[in-house]
Design an enzyme around this catalytic site. Structure first.
Site, short mmCIF file in Angstrom:
data_model
loop_
_atom_site.label_atom_id
_atom_site.label_comp_id
_atom_site.label_asym_id
_atom_site.label_seq_id
_atom_site.Cartn_x
_atom_site.Cartn_y
_atom_site.Cartn_z
N ALA A 240 -33.38 -13.48 66.81
CA ALA A 240 -33.00 -14.24 68.00
C ALA A 240 -31.49 -14.20 68.19
CB ALA A 240 -33.47 -15.69 67.84
N SER B 150 -36.59 -9.67 70.28
CA SER B 150 -37.17 -11.00 70.08
C SER B 150 -37.49 -11.70 71.39
CB SER B 150 -36.17 -11.86 69.29
OG SER B 150 -36.56 -13.22 69.30
N GLN C 222 -41.23 -8.46 70.48
CA GLN C 222 -41.76 -9.49 69.56
C GLN C 222 -42.19 -10.71 70.36
OE1 GLN C 222 -39.65 -12.54 68.54
NE2 GLN C 222 -41.61 -13.34 67.82
N TYR D 51 -43.57 -14.55 70.54
CA TYR D 51 -43.93 -15.87 70.02
C TYR D 51 -44.96 -16.43 70.98
CZ TYR D 51 -40.26 -16.57 66.46
OH TYR D 51 -39.49 -16.51 65.33
N THR E 148 -45.54 -12.59 66.08
CA THR E 148 -45.07 -13.26 64.86
C THR E 148 -45.98 -14.44 64.53
OG1 THR E 148 -42.81 -12.55 65.25
CG2 THR E 148 -43.10 -14.46 63.81
N LYS F 61 -46.89 -9.67 62.67
CA LYS F 61 -45.71 -9.79 61.79
C LYS F 61 -45.70 -11.13 61.08
CE LYS F 61 -40.62 -9.90 61.95
NZ LYS F 61 -40.25 -11.32 61.84
N HIS G 104 -40.32 -13.74 57.06
CA HIS G 104 -39.32 -14.18 58.02
C HIS G 104 -37.92 -14.22 57.39
CE1 HIS G 104 -39.92 -15.96 62.20
NE2 HIS G 104 -38.62 -16.05 62.09
N ASP H 61 -40.51 -6.13 55.79
CA ASP H 61 -39.10 -6.51 55.88
C ASP H 61 -38.82 -7.64 54.91
OD1 ASP H 61 -39.63 -9.06 57.05
OD2 ASP H 61 -39.20 -8.37 59.08
N GLY H 62 -37.52 -7.94 54.76
CA GLY H 62 -37.10 -9.01 53.86
C GLY H 62 -36.28 -8.45 52.71
N GLY H 63 -34.97 -8.57 52.81
CA GLY H 63 -34.13 -8.21 51.68
C GLY H 63 -33.89 -6.73 51.49
N ARG I 153 -30.87 -9.16 58.86
CA ARG I 153 -29.46 -9.55 58.75
C ARG I 153 -28.49 -8.38 58.64
NH1 ARG I 153 -32.54 -13.02 55.80
NH2 ARG I 153 -32.53 -15.24 56.33
#
Ligand SMILES: Cc1cc2nc3c(=O)[nH]c(=O)nc-3n(C[C@H](O)[C@H](O)[C@H](O)COP(=O)(O)O)c2cc1C
Length: 346
Positions: free
Chosen positions: A85, A112, A133, A135, A161, A211, A235, A266-268, A290
């Site tokens: 976002a 997003s 994406q 919501y 999501t 997702k 997330h 995803d993630g890290g 990120r």
């Protein structure tokens, strides 16, 4: 602006250029700094390193293809930009800059629902394929309107999501701008369920990717509901703290999907070696969140483009060193869990 050599240094560099409020919003995670324990966001990072790479040698690696396909679309690297976002809090060019960078690098941007500009404007920025994406809203009419607008704007897939029926406690990231609306639950839909997923699959001609699941049972239900793919995601640790790191959840979901749908994760993900690990574990591609936000903050479109190019070059390098020539067919036994290190299958 050259990015730092280690991509995990991006965050520290971005911190220097972002307002404290914007930095806090992007870096935030559920229960961050609240309890003094390691959060899921932090464990996501560490979990990739718990997969050791077990390279194959003496193979001709002079021709390497670091690209693949996602839902039939060719991408030049198996790294998509995750829906995050409010990109405008990182850079005034916001989602538009990400669209241009992703197009130049030959990959897919996922835009997003909570983008800082209307999704159709982002879609119109480049010809390149993009995914939207979604919501789900408490008002089904609003959900359908978002879906219709995405189709009309030319998005190629919908990424629903599902890990946010409600926001999670985040105590560091609601600064003065007041952009906690999505995360605090005002537009999130706690009634979203598999029946609604089936309805959305029937309603849209676009492929639907789910997702935010980590459980193999949910991966099986996703297949049954007609989803085209799933993103193994927590997330970025912004929802249920204590949740399994995605690098550890991925193998179970891949097994449950059994090749019937594409699996992303995803993630890290913070290095090309993490990408290689994910591919070896059966992911079709990864999403980064990120890292591209930090690159965007540091240098707009040029920063995101440099990040993606760096990942492509480093992935090619890691593939050659691991004896892998095709990102779409990385061998499963080039990674082994640290606990079993030294016992790769033949
Ligand atoms: C600032 C921020 C905003 C996000 N906004 C959304 C969003 O609007 N929709 C969504 O599905 N996921 C959102 N996410 C989650 C990302 O899509 C992705 O799952 C996560 O960032 C991946 O982890 P990583 O940041 O460690 O790469 C957001 C993540 C961050 C950091």
């Amino acid at each position: 602006m050259p990015l730092p050599p280690g991509l995990d240094q991006l965050e520290a560099r971005a911190r220097e250029v972002l307002s404290p409020g914007a930095f806090a919003y992007f870096t935030d995670a559920a229960y961050a700094d609240a309890e003094g324990r390691e959060t899921t966001a932090a464990r996501n990072l560490r979990a990739w390193s718990s997969w050791y790479i077990v390279p194959r040698v003496l193979r001709d690696v002079s021709a390497v293809d670091a690209g693949t396909t996602v839902l039939g679309t060719r991408v030049e690297l198996p790294v998509l930009t995750a829906p995050c976002a409010f990109n405008a809090f990182a850079h005034p060019d916001a989602e538009r800059a990400v669209a241009r960078a992703a197009a130049r690098s030959g990959t897919v941007q996922i835009v997003s629902t909570a983008a800082s500009m209307p999704p159709d404007e982002v879609a119109a920025e480049t010809e390149a394929p993009k995914w939207f994406q979604l919501y789900s809203d408490t008002d089904p009419g609003e959900t359908d309107a978002r879906l219709d607008a995405a189709e009309k704007a030319g998005f190629r897939a919908v990424v629903l999501t599902v890990d946010a029926p409600v926001g999670a406690p985040r105590y560091t990231g609601y600064p003065e701008q007041g952009f906690g609306a999505v995360a605090t639950g005002s537009v999130l839909d706690p009634r979203l369920d598999w029946r609604e997923v089936e309805r959305l699959v029937r309603r849209t001609p676009l492929p639907l990717v789910i997702k935010g699941l980590v459980h193999p049972g949910d991966a099986r239900l996703a297949v049954e509901c007609g989803a085209a793919g799933v993103v193994v995601s927590n997330h970025g640790g912004r929802q249920l703290d204590g949740e399994i790191p995605t690098a550890l959840a991925l193998p179970g979901v891949v097994e449950a999907a059994a090749g019937r749908i594409e699996v992303y994760v995803d993630g890290g993900v913070r290095s090309a070696r993490d990408v290689l690990r994910a591919l070896a574990l059966g992911a079709r591609a990864v999403l980064i969140g990120r890292p591209y936000i930090w690159a965007l903050a540091l240098d707009g479109e040029a920063g995101v483009h440099e990040l993606l190019e760096r990942l492509r070059e480093e992935l090619r390098n890691a593939m050659m060193l691991a004896g892998q020539v095709d990102a779409a067919n990385v061998e499963r036994d080039v990674v082994v869990a640290a606990a079993q290190a030294g016992l790769p299958r033949s």
